[in-house]
Design an enzyme around this catalytic site. Structure first.
Site, PDB file in Angstrom:
ATOM      1  N   ASP A  19       0.828  -1.202   0.000  1.00  0.00           N
ATOM      2  CA  ASP A  19       0.000   0.000   0.000  1.00  0.00           C
ATOM      3  C   ASP A  19       0.865   1.255   0.000  1.00  0.00           C
ATOM      4  O   ASP A  19       1.971   1.254   0.544  1.00  0.00           O
ATOM      5  CB  ASP A  19      -0.905  -0.017   1.240  1.00  0.00           C
ATOM      6  CG  ASP A  19      -2.036   0.988   1.146  1.00  0.00           C
ATOM      7  OD1 ASP A  19      -2.376   1.414   0.021  1.00  0.00           O
ATOM      8  OD2 ASP A  19      -2.587   1.354   2.204  1.00  0.00           O
ATOM      9  N   ASN A  21       1.378   3.376  -2.945  1.00  0.00           N
ATOM     10  CA  ASN A  21       1.938   3.816  -4.232  1.00  0.00           C
ATOM     11  C   ASN A  21       1.387   5.177  -4.651  1.00  0.00           C
ATOM     12  O   ASN A  21       2.137   6.056  -5.093  1.00  0.00           O
ATOM     13  CB  ASN A  21       1.618   2.798  -5.326  1.00  0.00           C
ATOM     14  CG  ASN A  21       2.353   1.491  -5.150  1.00  0.00           C
ATOM     15  OD1 ASN A  21       3.381   1.431  -4.495  1.00  0.00           O
ATOM     16  ND2 ASN A  21       1.821   0.431  -5.732  1.00  0.00           N
ATOM     17  N   ASN A  67     -10.698  -2.877  -6.095  1.00  0.00           N
ATOM     18  CA  ASN A  67      -9.942  -1.864  -6.829  1.00  0.00           C
ATOM     19  C   ASN A  67     -10.572  -1.473  -8.157  1.00  0.00           C
ATOM     20  O   ASN A  67     -10.175  -0.462  -8.764  1.00  0.00           O
ATOM     21  CB  ASN A  67      -8.498  -2.328  -7.068  1.00  0.00           C
ATOM     22  CG  ASN A  67      -7.640  -2.284  -5.825  1.00  0.00           C
ATOM     23  OD1 ASN A  67      -6.651  -3.011  -5.715  1.00  0.00           O
ATOM     24  ND2 ASN A  67      -8.001  -1.438  -4.850  1.00  0.00           N
ATOM     25  N   ARG A  70     -11.822   2.165  -8.665  1.00  0.00           N
ATOM     26  CA  ARG A  70     -10.959   3.299  -8.977  1.00  0.00           C
ATOM     27  C   ARG A  70     -11.278   3.845 -10.372  1.00  0.00           C
ATOM     28  O   ARG A  70     -12.034   3.253 -11.121  1.00  0.00           O
ATOM     29  CB  ARG A  70      -9.487   2.880  -8.874  1.00  0.00           C
ATOM     30  CG  ARG A  70      -9.111   2.446  -7.461  1.00  0.00           C
ATOM     31  CD  ARG A  70      -7.639   2.159  -7.309  1.00  0.00           C
ATOM     32  NE  ARG A  70      -7.304   1.790  -5.942  1.00  0.00           N
ATOM     33  CZ  ARG A  70      -6.079   1.582  -5.492  1.00  0.00           C
ATOM     34  NH1 ARG A  70      -5.041   1.705  -6.329  1.00  0.00           N
ATOM     35  NH2 ARG A  70      -5.863   1.254  -4.234  1.00  0.00           N
ATOM     36  N   SER A 195      -7.931  -5.294   4.783  1.00  0.00           N
ATOM     37  CA  SER A 195      -8.497  -5.055   3.456  1.00  0.00           C
ATOM     38  C   SER A 195      -8.852  -6.333   2.691  1.00  0.00           C
ATOM     39  O   SER A 195      -8.509  -6.481   1.512  1.00  0.00           O
ATOM     40  CB  SER A 195      -7.550  -4.176   2.618  1.00  0.00           C
ATOM     41  OG  SER A 195      -7.450  -2.889   3.194  1.00  0.00           O
TER      42      SER A 195
END
Length: 241
Positions: A19, A21, A67, A70, A195
């Site tokens: 995690d 980035n 994800n 996003r 997560s």
């Protein structure tokens, strides 16, 4: 009394939630994808460090089932990065004797990426060094749901007696059925949550939540965390007498 660290004291299986980035890139005034590219480069250093640390299994969380929420630009960029990473690193991983596996649901992934994943698994299937598992479109709840579906189908087909189902049964249907459970789970970037990562498998794992953003995470820091793990007294619910 502190123990002297030996390779055998350290974690055999380390799982990492990579995690930070995006924040790493934002802090440098760059787009989030710049951070993802920097993070992909960091993976190589960590993989190369595993043999000297006695880490036989390394599982990394590359892309979660959540994800997809996003932006389309970021998701498309990540998928391109995964294809590029596999193509670029395949021969090096083979040369380093790294066995690569992918876990997660491949249904939403594009055919080109799936083919590259299959090819890399086949290329490295005889490697006997570090076992690198990449969680791609992976979610712990999704994995358990898919495993339960397969288990239920075996019951319906008469291949499994429901009376014989216990806590040793379900793991045989998980994506990770050929892997040992993780000993140590690391999350970078200062967030203290798991997560939806390896929910079943990490029931007795030790956790380390570190402030380092993933592109800054080093082999040296992994070594320190491995030594810290070696100092822990793991009783799995028992009491020493």
């Amino acid at each position: 009394m502190n123990k002297t660290f030996r390779e055998t004291d350290g974690p055999r299986h380390v799982a990492i939630i990579m995690d930070g980035n995006g924040r790493w890139a934002t802090m440098r005034g760059r787009p989030r994808l710049f951070g993802h590219h920097a993070g992909a480069k960091r993976v190589r250093e960590v993989v190369e460090a595993c043999p000297d640390l006695g880490i036989k299994y390394l599982t990394i969380f590359a892309f979660s089932t959540e994800n997809w929420k996003r932006t389309q630009v970021e998701v498309a960029g990540l998928m391109s990065l995964f294809r590029r990473y596999i193509s670029k690193e395949a021969r090096a991983l083979k040369k380093q004797n790294v066995r690569v596996r992918f876990i997660g649901d491949r249904v939403r992934l594009d055919d080109k990426l799936i083919n590259l994943m299959d090819e890399l698994e086949q290329l490295t299937e005889d490697c006997s060094g570090t076992n690198l598992t990449i969680a791609l479109n992976y979610g712990g709840r999704d994995e358990v749901a898919r495993a339960t579906q397969r288990l239920a189908q075996d019951v319906a087909d008469g291949n499994l007696d429901p009376a014989c189902v216990d806590e040793e049964t379900l793991p045989r249907y998980l994506d990770t059925h050929v892997l040992p459970d993780p000993d140590l789970v690391i999350r970078t970037s200062g967030e203290a949550r798991i997560s939806n990562f390896l929910l079943w498998q990490s029931a007795y794992a030790e956790y380390e939540f570190v402030d380092t953003l993933w592109p800054d995470f080093t082999a040296e820091e992994l070594g320190k965390l491995s030594k810290s793990y070696a100092q822990r007294d793991r009783r799995y619910g028992a009491v020493k007498t």
